[in-house]
Design a protein around this motif. Sequence first.
Motif, PDB file in Angstrom:
ATOM      1  N   ALA A 127       0.751  -1.057  -0.113  1.00 43.03           N
ATOM      2  CA  ALA A 127       0.148  -0.279   0.373  1.00 43.03           C
ATOM      3  C   ALA A 127       0.985   1.479   0.059  1.00 43.03           C
ATOM      4  CB  ALA A 127      -0.794  -0.052   1.249  1.00 43.03           C
ATOM      5  N   ARG A 128       1.842   0.972   0.595  1.00 44.50           N
ATOM      6  CA  ARG A 128       2.389   2.708   1.084  1.00 44.50           C
ATOM      7  C   ARG A 128       3.355   2.729   0.008  1.00 44.50           C
ATOM      8  NH1 ARG A 128       1.926   6.459   5.274  1.00 44.50           N
ATOM      9  NH2 ARG A 128       4.295   6.157   5.137  1.00 44.50           N
ATOM     10  N   LEU A 152       9.740  -6.145  -4.766  1.00 44.79           N
ATOM     11  CA  LEU A 152       8.837  -7.342  -5.338  1.00 44.79           C
ATOM     12  C   LEU A 152       8.282  -6.573  -6.509  1.00 44.79           C
ATOM     13  CD1 LEU A 152      11.012 -10.231  -5.001  1.00 44.79           C
ATOM     14  CD2 LEU A 152      12.253  -8.454  -6.293  1.00 44.79           C
ATOM     15  N   ARG A 153       7.251  -7.302  -6.035  1.00 45.48           N
ATOM     16  CA  ARG A 153       5.642  -6.620  -6.942  1.00 45.48           C
ATOM     17  C   ARG A 153       5.805  -5.112  -6.935  1.00 45.48           C
ATOM     18  NH1 ARG A 153       1.915 -11.019  -7.947  1.00 45.48           N
ATOM     19  NH2 ARG A 153       1.592 -12.587  -6.485  1.00 45.48           N
ATOM     20  N   ASN A 154       5.547  -4.280  -5.958  1.00 43.22           N
ATOM     21  CA  ASN A 154       6.085  -3.237  -6.254  1.00 43.22           C
ATOM     22  C   ASN A 154       6.890  -2.682  -7.490  1.00 43.22           C
ATOM     23  OD1 ASN A 154       4.439  -2.332  -4.486  1.00 43.22           O
ATOM     24  ND2 ASN A 154       5.865  -1.785  -2.552  1.00 43.22           N
ATOM     25  N   ALA A 155       8.128  -3.553  -7.201  1.00 40.75           N
ATOM     26  CA  ALA A 155       9.240  -2.948  -8.231  1.00 40.75           C
ATOM     27  C   ALA A 155       8.499  -3.039  -9.389  1.00 40.75           C
ATOM     28  CB  ALA A 155      10.336  -3.387  -7.891  1.00 40.75           C
ATOM     29  N   LEU A 199      23.183   4.559   8.633  1.00 42.89           N
ATOM     30  CA  LEU A 199      22.389   4.299   6.628  1.00 42.89           C
ATOM     31  C   LEU A 199      23.020   5.817   6.083  1.00 42.89           C
ATOM     32  CD1 LEU A 199      19.059   3.655   7.733  1.00 42.89           C
ATOM     33  CD2 LEU A 199      20.715   1.920   6.903  1.00 42.89           C
ATOM     34  N   ASP A 200      22.749   5.508   5.080  1.00 36.72           N
ATOM     35  CA  ASP A 200      23.012   7.250   4.004  1.00 36.72           C
ATOM     36  C   ASP A 200      21.909   7.421   3.262  1.00 36.72           C
ATOM     37  OD1 ASP A 200      23.176   5.094   2.295  1.00 36.72           O
ATOM     38  OD2 ASP A 200      25.341   5.049   1.912  1.00 36.72           O
ATOM     39  N   ARG A 201      20.586   6.814   3.078  1.00 37.98           N
ATOM     40  CA  ARG A 201      19.416   6.737   2.933  1.00 37.98           C
ATOM     41  C   ARG A 201      18.435   6.785   3.416  1.00 37.98           C
ATOM     42  NH1 ARG A 201      18.875   1.568  -0.265  1.00 37.98           N
ATOM     43  NH2 ARG A 201      20.293   0.099   1.536  1.00 37.98           N
ATOM     44  N   PRO A 202      17.329   7.643   3.064  1.00 43.63           N
ATOM     45  CA  PRO A 202      16.429   8.293   4.068  1.00 43.63           C
ATOM     46  C   PRO A 202      15.150   6.888   3.826  1.00 43.63           C
ATOM     47  CG  PRO A 202      16.212   9.854   2.369  1.00 43.63           C
ATOM     48  CD  PRO A 202      17.491   8.379   2.155  1.00 43.63           C
ATOM     49  N   VAL A 203      14.554   6.977   5.094  1.00 43.69           N
ATOM     50  CA  VAL A 203      13.525   5.451   5.589  1.00 43.69           C
ATOM     51  C   VAL A 203      12.588   6.100   5.353  1.00 43.69           C
ATOM     52  CG1 VAL A 203      13.070   4.217   7.499  1.00 43.69           C
ATOM     53  CG2 VAL A 203      15.825   4.581   7.359  1.00 43.69           C
ATOM     54  N   ASP A 204      11.550   4.716   4.430  1.00 45.89           N
ATOM     55  CA  ASP A 204      10.265   5.417   4.104  1.00 45.89           C
ATOM     56  C   ASP A 204       9.007   4.865   4.932  1.00 45.89           C
ATOM     57  OD1 ASP A 204      10.305   6.695   1.689  1.00 45.89           O
ATOM     58  OD2 ASP A 204      11.891   5.564   1.612  1.00 45.89           O
ATOM     59  N   GLY A 231       6.996  11.259   5.992  1.00 48.84           N
ATOM     60  CA  GLY A 231       5.711  10.996   6.331  1.00 48.84           C
ATOM     61  C   GLY A 231       6.621   9.290   6.606  1.00 48.84           C
ATOM     62  N   ALA A 232       6.991   9.404   7.543  1.00 49.60           N
ATOM     63  CA  ALA A 232       7.589   8.241   7.289  1.00 49.60           C
ATOM     64  C   ALA A 232       6.534   6.858   8.268  1.00 49.60           C
ATOM     65  CB  ALA A 232       8.887   7.966   7.645  1.00 49.60           C
ATOM     66  N   MET A 233       6.645   5.728   8.217  1.00 52.08           N
ATOM     67  CA  MET A 233       6.113   4.461   8.811  1.00 52.08           C
ATOM     68  C   MET A 233       6.845   4.439  10.055  1.00 52.08           C
ATOM     69  SD  MET A 233       2.965   1.917   7.923  1.00 52.08           S
ATOM     70  CE  MET A 233       1.684   2.975   8.017  1.00 52.08           C
ATOM     71  N   LEU A 234       6.640   4.170  11.166  1.00 48.56           N
ATOM     72  CA  LEU A 234       7.113   3.539  11.485  1.00 48.56           C
ATOM     73  C   LEU A 234       6.357   2.276  12.250  1.00 48.56           C
ATOM     74  CD1 LEU A 234       8.145   6.205  13.990  1.00 48.56           C
ATOM     75  CD2 LEU A 234       9.732   5.077  12.352  1.00 48.56           C
ATOM     76  N   LEU A 235       6.854   0.983  12.496  1.00 53.06           N
ATOM     77  CA  LEU A 235       6.522  -1.456  12.926  1.00 53.06           C
ATOM     78  C   LEU A 235       7.119  -0.560  14.082  1.00 53.06           C
ATOM     79  CD1 LEU A 235       5.223   0.249   9.812  1.00 53.06           C
ATOM     80  CD2 LEU A 235       4.720  -2.177  10.154  1.00 53.06           C
ATOM     81  N   THR A 236       6.381  -1.347  15.357  1.00 53.83           N
ATOM     82  CA  THR A 236       7.098  -2.605  16.142  1.00 53.83           C
ATOM     83  C   THR A 236       5.932  -4.032  16.011  1.00 53.83           C
ATOM     84  OG1 THR A 236       7.669  -2.412  18.340  1.00 53.83           O
ATOM     85  CG2 THR A 236       5.518  -1.195  17.924  1.00 53.83           C
ATOM     86  N   ASP A 237       6.961  -4.867  16.708  1.00 55.75           N
ATOM     87  CA  ASP A 237       6.551  -6.057  16.316  1.00 55.75           C
ATOM     88  C   ASP A 237       6.910  -6.372  18.005  1.00 55.75           C
ATOM     89  OD1 ASP A 237       6.078  -8.234  15.101  1.00 55.75           O
ATOM     90  OD2 ASP A 237       7.540  -9.755  16.331  1.00 55.75           O
ATOM     91  N   ASN A 238       6.466  -5.352  19.047  1.00 60.44           N
ATOM     92  CA  ASN A 238       6.881  -5.612  20.144  1.00 60.44           C
ATOM     93  C   ASN A 238       5.574  -4.817  20.922  1.00 60.44           C
ATOM     94  OD1 ASN A 238       7.829  -6.096  22.591  1.00 60.44           O
ATOM     95  ND2 ASN A 238       9.191  -4.300  23.078  1.00 60.44           N
TER      96      ASN A 238
END
Length: 277
Positions: A127-128, A152-155, A199-204, A231-238
Amino acid sequence: MDAVKLRRALARTRLARVAAFPKRLATVARHDAKVLRVSARWLVASREHHNYTYELTKLSRSHLAWFVSVVCDLPVKQVREYLTEIESDDELRRHIASATAAAVRRGLADKQVRYARRIGWYAIVRARRPRHIVETGVDKGLGSCVLAAALLRNAAEGHPGRLSSIDINPEAGYLARTAPWSEVIDLIIGDSVESIGVLDRPVDLFLHDSDHSRGHERREFEAVEPKLARGAMLLTDNVMHTNVLANHAERTGRRFLAYRETPANHWYPGDGIGVAW
């Protein structure tokens, strides 16, 4: 006096608690007996000792679709199509099954391919359409493969992206070392906080799934904050164990929502997905 009137009369006396005890005991016994049966079956049939895999109940899967729909502002019908897409990816299933069977650590991994809440990760990536995902905590690489499959699907639809998967264990990620999934994954071995810092690239899209102590989870979110794209999104599995991401969302002016999964036919109560956006 009939039985119904007797029960109602007892409910209004000091004997109510004593009278209700046999029924309460029977209810608890039925619940515990079910848990014991499922646990005994798992002890015999499964090899896993952590990062348990399982399917979601039908109701839990439905709730997950609505959860993703809300956090991604997408029609739930489209989200359901994404969930079906990853569940129907036979090439990925065959790869995970064969790589697990051939792995040195196969004695601690089940042969069955079960994604649980990870199908939600997949739908969020679809989606994102993030250009750069960072995942901390890789273990076997099951989640990495799911995320890579979405990329891969997005690409293929004209929206390429890459996944930086970070783990301190040099043996981590054995499922994610095979093409085509490995072609969009940068496997980084090292401390997660230190690795995020260089990290040398922005994180989405950022996903915390490593050391689940409160302190480490908090340090990861603090480290990635200056690296985030607009507009980045943060997720946690915790999210079922700490309120770290919710607190971070409040401090940084984001919205927050949590989903708790329900495993099907498993003793483990399940984990969840926390999202800040």
